[in-house]
Design a protein around this motif. Structure first.
Motif, PDB file in Angstrom:
ATOM      1  N   ALA A 103      12.661  18.885   0.870  1.00 50.96           N
ATOM      2  CA  ALA A 103      12.747  20.128   0.104  1.00 50.96           C
ATOM      3  C   ALA A 103      13.907  20.086  -0.884  1.00 50.96           C
ATOM      4  O   ALA A 103      13.779  20.488  -2.046  1.00 50.96           O
ATOM      5  CB  ALA A 103      12.915  21.314   1.058  1.00 50.96           C
ATOM      6  N   ALA A 104      15.080  19.579  -0.428  1.00 56.66           N
ATOM      7  CA  ALA A 104      16.244  19.510  -1.310  1.00 56.66           C
ATOM      8  C   ALA A 104      16.018  18.512  -2.430  1.00 56.66           C
ATOM      9  O   ALA A 104      16.390  18.744  -3.588  1.00 56.66           O
ATOM     10  CB  ALA A 104      17.483  19.138  -0.499  1.00 56.66           C
ATOM     11  N   ALA A 105      15.394  17.367  -2.109  1.00 63.77           N
ATOM     12  CA  ALA A 105      15.140  16.346  -3.126  1.00 63.77           C
ATOM     13  C   ALA A 105      14.179  16.865  -4.191  1.00 63.77           C
ATOM     14  O   ALA A 105      14.387  16.658  -5.398  1.00 63.77           O
ATOM     15  CB  ALA A 105      14.586  15.081  -2.471  1.00 63.77           C
ATOM     16  N   VAL A 106      13.124  17.544  -3.762  1.00 60.27           N
ATOM     17  CA  VAL A 106      12.148  18.075  -4.712  1.00 60.27           C
ATOM     18  C   VAL A 106      12.776  19.158  -5.589  1.00 60.27           C
ATOM     19  O   VAL A 106      12.575  19.192  -6.807  1.00 60.27           O
ATOM     20  CB  VAL A 106      10.916  18.624  -3.956  1.00 60.27           C
ATOM     21  N   ALA A 107      13.554  20.047  -4.963  1.00 58.26           N
ATOM     22  CA  ALA A 107      14.198  21.116  -5.734  1.00 58.26           C
ATOM     23  C   ALA A 107      15.148  20.540  -6.778  1.00 58.26           C
ATOM     24  O   ALA A 107      15.225  21.036  -7.906  1.00 58.26           O
ATOM     25  CB  ALA A 107      14.942  22.060  -4.790  1.00 58.26           C
ATOM     26  N   ARG A 108      15.887  19.499  -6.407  1.00 55.26           N
ATOM     27  CA  ARG A 108      16.809  18.881  -7.359  1.00 55.26           C
ATOM     28  C   ARG A 108      16.057  18.160  -8.480  1.00 55.26           C
ATOM     29  O   ARG A 108      16.416  18.252  -9.647  1.00 55.26           O
ATOM     30  CB  ARG A 108      17.721  17.903  -6.619  1.00 55.26           C
ATOM     31  N   ARG A 109      14.970  17.466  -8.121  1.00 50.53           N
ATOM     32  CA  ARG A 109      14.187  16.730  -9.125  1.00 50.53           C
ATOM     33  C   ARG A 109      13.497  17.677 -10.096  1.00 50.53           C
ATOM     34  O   ARG A 109      13.382  17.367 -11.300  1.00 50.53           O
ATOM     35  CB  ARG A 109      13.142  15.858  -8.415  1.00 50.53           C
ATOM     36  N   LEU A 110      13.069  18.835  -9.615  1.00 47.39           N
ATOM     37  CA  LEU A 110      12.306  19.753 -10.466  1.00 47.39           C
ATOM     38  C   LEU A 110      13.172  20.870 -11.051  1.00 47.39           C
ATOM     39  O   LEU A 110      12.630  21.880 -11.520  1.00 47.39           O
ATOM     40  CB  LEU A 110      11.153  20.363  -9.663  1.00 47.39           C
ATOM     41  N   ALA A 111      14.473  20.702 -11.033  1.00 50.61           N
ATOM     42  CA  ALA A 111      15.350  21.715 -11.622  1.00 50.61           C
ATOM     43  C   ALA A 111      15.014  21.907 -13.098  1.00 50.61           C
ATOM     44  O   ALA A 111      15.005  20.958 -13.879  1.00 50.61           O
ATOM     45  CB  ALA A 111      16.812  21.304 -11.457  1.00 50.61           C
ATOM     46  N   GLY A 112      14.707  23.129 -13.477  1.00 50.10           N
ATOM     47  CA  GLY A 112      14.356  23.435 -14.861  1.00 50.10           C
ATOM     48  C   GLY A 112      12.895  23.204 -15.207  1.00 50.10           C
ATOM     49  O   GLY A 112      12.487  23.470 -16.344  1.00 50.10           O
ATOM     50  N   ILE A 113      12.100  22.715 -14.265  1.00 52.79           N
ATOM     51  CA  ILE A 113      10.674  22.447 -14.511  1.00 52.79           C
ATOM     52  C   ILE A 113       9.836  23.601 -13.957  1.00 52.79           C
ATOM     53  O   ILE A 113       9.964  23.967 -12.791  1.00 52.79           O
ATOM     54  CB  ILE A 113      10.252  21.110 -13.865  1.00 52.79           C
ATOM     55  N   ARG A 114       8.989  24.144 -14.801  1.00 51.63           N
ATOM     56  CA  ARG A 114       8.176  25.288 -14.391  1.00 51.63           C
ATOM     57  C   ARG A 114       6.730  24.930 -14.099  1.00 51.63           C
ATOM     58  O   ARG A 114       6.071  25.609 -13.309  1.00 51.63           O
ATOM     59  CB  ARG A 114       8.213  26.364 -15.481  1.00 51.63           C
ATOM     60  N   CYS A 115       6.196  23.882 -14.745  1.00 58.10           N
ATOM     61  CA  CYS A 115       4.784  23.523 -14.576  1.00 58.10           C
ATOM     62  C   CYS A 115       4.662  22.016 -14.350  1.00 58.10           C
ATOM     63  O   CYS A 115       5.260  21.214 -15.073  1.00 58.10           O
ATOM     64  CB  CYS A 115       3.986  23.942 -15.809  1.00 58.10           C
ATOM     65  N   GLU A 149       6.020  21.322  -1.199  1.00 59.99           N
ATOM     66  CA  GLU A 149       7.365  21.612  -1.697  1.00 59.99           C
ATOM     67  C   GLU A 149       7.358  21.818  -3.211  1.00 59.99           C
ATOM     68  O   GLU A 149       8.071  22.682  -3.728  1.00 59.99           O
ATOM     69  CB  GLU A 149       8.323  20.477  -1.317  1.00 59.99           C
ATOM     70  N   VAL A 150       6.550  21.033  -3.914  1.00 62.17           N
ATOM     71  CA  VAL A 150       6.438  21.209  -5.366  1.00 62.17           C
ATOM     72  C   VAL A 150       5.863  22.581  -5.687  1.00 62.17           C
ATOM     73  O   VAL A 150       6.330  23.284  -6.591  1.00 62.17           O
ATOM     74  CB  VAL A 150       5.569  20.089  -5.984  1.00 62.17           C
ATOM     75  N   ALA A 151       4.836  22.991  -4.922  1.00 60.20           N
ATOM     76  CA  ALA A 151       4.187  24.276  -5.163  1.00 60.20           C
ATOM     77  C   ALA A 151       5.117  25.458  -4.888  1.00 60.20           C
ATOM     78  O   ALA A 151       4.868  26.563  -5.380  1.00 60.20           O
ATOM     79  CB  ALA A 151       2.926  24.390  -4.305  1.00 60.20           C
ATOM     80  N   ARG A 152       6.185  25.246  -4.120  1.00 58.96           N
ATOM     81  CA  ARG A 152       7.129  26.324  -3.839  1.00 58.96           C
ATOM     82  C   ARG A 152       8.084  26.587  -5.001  1.00 58.96           C
ATOM     83  O   ARG A 152       8.645  27.680  -5.102  1.00 58.96           O
ATOM     84  CB  ARG A 152       7.943  25.993  -2.583  1.00 58.96           C
ATOM     85  N   VAL A 153       8.280  25.593  -5.855  1.00 54.39           N
ATOM     86  CA  VAL A 153       9.269  25.751  -6.925  1.00 54.39           C
ATOM     87  C   VAL A 153       8.662  25.682  -8.324  1.00 54.39           C
ATOM     88  O   VAL A 153       9.355  25.933  -9.310  1.00 54.39           O
ATOM     89  CB  VAL A 153      10.372  24.669  -6.794  1.00 54.39           C
ATOM     90  N   ALA A 154       7.392  25.328  -8.437  1.00 55.08           N
ATOM     91  CA  ALA A 154       6.778  25.210  -9.765  1.00 55.08           C
ATOM     92  C   ALA A 154       5.287  25.536  -9.687  1.00 55.08           C
ATOM     93  O   ALA A 154       4.697  25.582  -8.598  1.00 55.08           O
ATOM     94  CB  ALA A 154       6.976  23.799 -10.319  1.00 55.08           C
ATOM     95  N   ARG A 155       4.695  25.765 -10.835  1.00 52.08           N
ATOM     96  CA  ARG A 155       3.247  25.987 -10.929  1.00 52.08           C
ATOM     97  C   ARG A 155       2.568  24.623 -10.969  1.00 52.08           C
ATOM     98  O   ARG A 155       2.878  23.785 -11.815  1.00 52.08           O
ATOM     99  CB  ARG A 155       2.928  26.794 -12.185  1.00 52.08           C
TER     100      ARG A 155
END
Length: 264
Positions: A103-115, A149-155
């Motif tokens: 979860a932490a790795a995905v959140a850090r990788r997708l920082a600023g990414i919305r889609c 995890e990706v679906a929790r932070v981005a579309r």
């Protein structure tokens, strides 16, 4: 002058007085008076000697304190500091850095990414071609958790190139069985699972969605999207030859979906 010295003087005075009375009083009176005086002096001396003995026998305030027990915690500041140091020493030394959770790795990788658009063949699924998807569709171990995890932070949009409706039904069934499609947090809404009959059709869908990140297992698709998507990841199949896209600034090569999302 000490008390016992005073008593000695008193004793001598009483004796002198007693001897003086011997010549003045009768025998009975002398005997009685002498006995009383002597008894008084002896009693006084006994009391004083007993009191001094008790004082010598009584321990001082510092002696009355019980000896320190090393097994008991100290209430002083020094004892508290020593206890804290001992507790710190008993703890195992921490490593240089704690291992990052998915979860932490995905959140850090997708920082600023919305889609995010994700092509499932060869990335989320073991199968990588439309012909294979006619027979079966197997979700890779651990890949479903990463997509959640990706679906929790981005579309998220899931895309798949299939030959016909049979291939679509097989893939959709595998995604539903893995619990990836649905309306709950960590799931992808069913209408965001998109299917197409050609690679060009997949490229067209991605361009219309304008994602911040696209992940794909097909090199031609990544090459075709290079000018239109800010970040691209090519997940290479095991044993695949080096890609000519490696030098591109907005393209990342990864051996798996986990590596594409920041996991070692």
């Amino acid at each position: 002058m000490r008390l016992w010295q005073i008593v000695q003087r008193l004793w001598k005075t009483m004796l002198a007085r007693l001897f003086s009375l011997l010549g003045e009083a009768s025998g009975t009176t002398l005997a009685f008076t002498g006995i009383l005086g002597l008894a008084a002096v002896l009693y006084t001396l006994y009391q004083l000697r007993s009191g001094q003995g008790r004082k010598r026998d009584e321990p001082s305030s510092s002696q009355q304190q019980p000896p320190l027990d090393p097994t008991q915690p100290s209430t002083s500041a020094a004892g508290a500091a020593a206890a804290a140091a001992a507790a710190a020493a008993s703890k195992p030394a921490a490593g240089p850095a704690a291992a990052a959770t998915p979860a932490a790795a995905v959140a850090r990788r997708l920082a600023g990414i919305r889609c995010v658009t994700l092509s499932v063949p060869g990335v989320l699924l073991e199968e990588s071609s439309p012909a294979e998807l006619e027979e079966s569709a197997s979700v890779r171990a651990g890949a479903a958790d990463l997509v959640r995890e990706v679906a929790r932070v981005a579309r998220v949009y899931l895309m798949c190139h299939v030959s016909d409706d049979i291939g679509e039904a097989v893939v959709r069934g595998a995604l539903e069985h893995a619990g990836l499609l649905g309306a709950n947090p960590g799931q992808v809404p069913p209408h965001r699972a998109l299917f197409c009959g050609t690679l060009d059709g997949k490229v067209s869908l991605v361009r219309q969605l304008e994602p911040d990140l696209h992940i794909d297992g097909h090199e031609k698709t990544v090459s075709d999207l290079q000018r239109f998507v800010k970040q691209l990841v090519l997940v290479q199949q095991p044993g695949a030859a080096g890609s000519s896209l490696a030098a591109a600034g907005n393209i990342q090569l990864a051996p798996s979906l986990g590596a594409a999302l920041g996991l070692a």
